[in-house]
Design a protein around this motif. Sequence first.
Motif, PDB file in Angstrom:
ATOM      1  N   PHE A  12       1.069  -1.061   0.005  1.00  0.00           N
ATOM      2  CA  PHE A  12      -0.263  -0.189  -0.194  1.00  0.00           C
ATOM      3  C   PHE A  12       0.736   1.476  -0.222  1.00  0.00           C
ATOM      4  O   PHE A  12       0.745   1.912  -0.711  1.00  0.00           O
ATOM      5  CB  PHE A  12      -0.919   0.249   1.698  1.00  0.00           C
ATOM      6  CG  PHE A  12      -1.711   1.200   1.389  1.00  0.00           C
ATOM      7  CD1 PHE A  12      -3.157   1.806   0.825  1.00  0.00           C
ATOM      8  CD2 PHE A  12      -1.317   2.137   1.896  1.00  0.00           C
ATOM      9  CE1 PHE A  12      -4.087   2.531   0.873  1.00  0.00           C
ATOM     10  CE2 PHE A  12      -2.088   3.620   2.133  1.00  0.00           C
ATOM     11  CZ  PHE A  12      -3.031   3.305   1.667  1.00  0.00           C
ATOM     12  N   SER A  15       2.989   1.634  -3.340  1.00  0.00           N
ATOM     13  CA  SER A  15       2.066   1.714  -4.146  1.00  0.00           C
ATOM     14  C   SER A  15       0.435   2.844  -4.596  1.00  0.00           C
ATOM     15  O   SER A  15       0.464   3.681  -5.289  1.00  0.00           O
ATOM     16  CB  SER A  15       1.152   0.784  -4.821  1.00  0.00           C
ATOM     17  OG  SER A  15       1.995  -0.586  -4.363  1.00  0.00           O
ATOM     18  N   VAL A  16      -0.057   3.387  -3.279  1.00  0.00           N
ATOM     19  CA  VAL A  16      -0.741   4.650  -3.341  1.00  0.00           C
ATOM     20  C   VAL A  16      -0.618   5.847  -3.571  1.00  0.00           C
ATOM     21  O   VAL A  16       0.909   6.028  -4.107  1.00  0.00           O
ATOM     22  CB  VAL A  16      -1.861   4.738  -1.896  1.00  0.00           C
ATOM     23  CG1 VAL A  16      -1.072   5.038  -0.989  1.00  0.00           C
ATOM     24  CG2 VAL A  16      -2.963   5.034  -1.585  1.00  0.00           C
ATOM     25  N   SER A  17      -1.451   6.658  -4.398  1.00  0.00           N
ATOM     26  CA  SER A  17      -0.992   8.101  -5.166  1.00  0.00           C
ATOM     27  C   SER A  17      -1.359   8.872  -3.884  1.00  0.00           C
ATOM     28  O   SER A  17      -2.085   8.763  -3.022  1.00  0.00           O
ATOM     29  CB  SER A  17      -1.486   8.413  -6.224  1.00  0.00           C
ATOM     30  OG  SER A  17      -2.827   8.373  -5.839  1.00  0.00           O
ATOM     31  N   ASP A  79     -10.026   3.570  -4.949  1.00  0.00           N
ATOM     32  CA  ASP A  79      -8.970   2.718  -6.108  1.00  0.00           C
ATOM     33  C   ASP A  79      -9.219   1.423  -6.391  1.00  0.00           C
ATOM     34  O   ASP A  79      -8.275   0.471  -6.089  1.00  0.00           O
ATOM     35  CB  ASP A  79      -7.544   3.182  -5.669  1.00  0.00           C
ATOM     36  CG  ASP A  79      -6.706   3.296  -6.769  1.00  0.00           C
ATOM     37  OD1 ASP A  79      -6.556   2.229  -8.096  1.00  0.00           O
ATOM     38  OD2 ASP A  79      -5.466   3.570  -7.005  1.00  0.00           O
ATOM     39  N   LEU A  82      -6.378  -1.021  -7.392  1.00  0.00           N
ATOM     40  CA  LEU A  82      -5.473  -0.910  -6.572  1.00  0.00           C
ATOM     41  C   LEU A  82      -5.157  -1.728  -5.406  1.00  0.00           C
ATOM     42  O   LEU A  82      -5.079  -2.995  -5.153  1.00  0.00           O
ATOM     43  CB  LEU A  82      -4.719   0.430  -5.463  1.00  0.00           C
ATOM     44  CG  LEU A  82      -3.656   0.529  -4.527  1.00  0.00           C
ATOM     45  CD1 LEU A  82      -2.459   0.034  -4.945  1.00  0.00           C
ATOM     46  CD2 LEU A  82      -3.830   1.883  -3.676  1.00  0.00           C
ATOM     47  N   SER A  83      -6.976  -1.953  -5.260  1.00  0.00           N
ATOM     48  CA  SER A  83      -7.330  -2.912  -4.991  1.00  0.00           C
ATOM     49  C   SER A  83      -7.391  -4.228  -4.639  1.00  0.00           C
ATOM     50  O   SER A  83      -6.891  -5.007  -4.165  1.00  0.00           O
ATOM     51  CB  SER A  83      -8.890  -2.238  -3.919  1.00  0.00           C
ATOM     52  OG  SER A  83      -9.078  -1.384  -3.249  1.00  0.00           O
ATOM     53  N   ASN A  85      -5.126  -5.386  -7.204  1.00  0.00           N
ATOM     54  CA  ASN A  85      -3.034  -5.475  -7.063  1.00  0.00           C
ATOM     55  C   ASN A  85      -3.214  -5.808  -5.816  1.00  0.00           C
ATOM     56  O   ASN A  85      -2.287  -6.639  -5.240  1.00  0.00           O
ATOM     57  CB  ASN A  85      -2.884  -4.223  -7.423  1.00  0.00           C
ATOM     58  CG  ASN A  85      -2.546  -3.999  -8.971  1.00  0.00           C
ATOM     59  OD1 ASN A  85      -3.150  -4.857  -9.726  1.00  0.00           O
ATOM     60  ND2 ASN A  85      -2.647  -3.149  -9.358  1.00  0.00           N
TER      61      ASN A  85
END
Length: 90
Positions: A12, A15-17, A79, A82-83, A85
């Motif tokens: 997380f 990867s998270v923006s 997202d 992302l979730s 992934n």
Amino acid sequence: MADTLKNIRSKFVSSVSKTVIHQLLDDLLDDKILNDGEVEHIKDGTSMRAEKARSLIDMVRNKGDTASHILIKRLKEQDPMLSKNLGLDS
């Protein structure tokens, strides 16, 4: 659920923006999981995206399973890729 956040923490964080972090902060404030002071601490505490992500996930994880469940739900909304992934789509 707090264990789920613990398991995905490093991925997380990497990867998270920054945009998603800010959306999650707004959502969690609306959901009364975080208060104004906690949100401001994360937003203003550092300019580094990874540090904001660490602070967010750790703060929510420490609030327990209900708060962790709500963060996961909100992340899925904000997202979905992302979730997926992170393995949260199941």
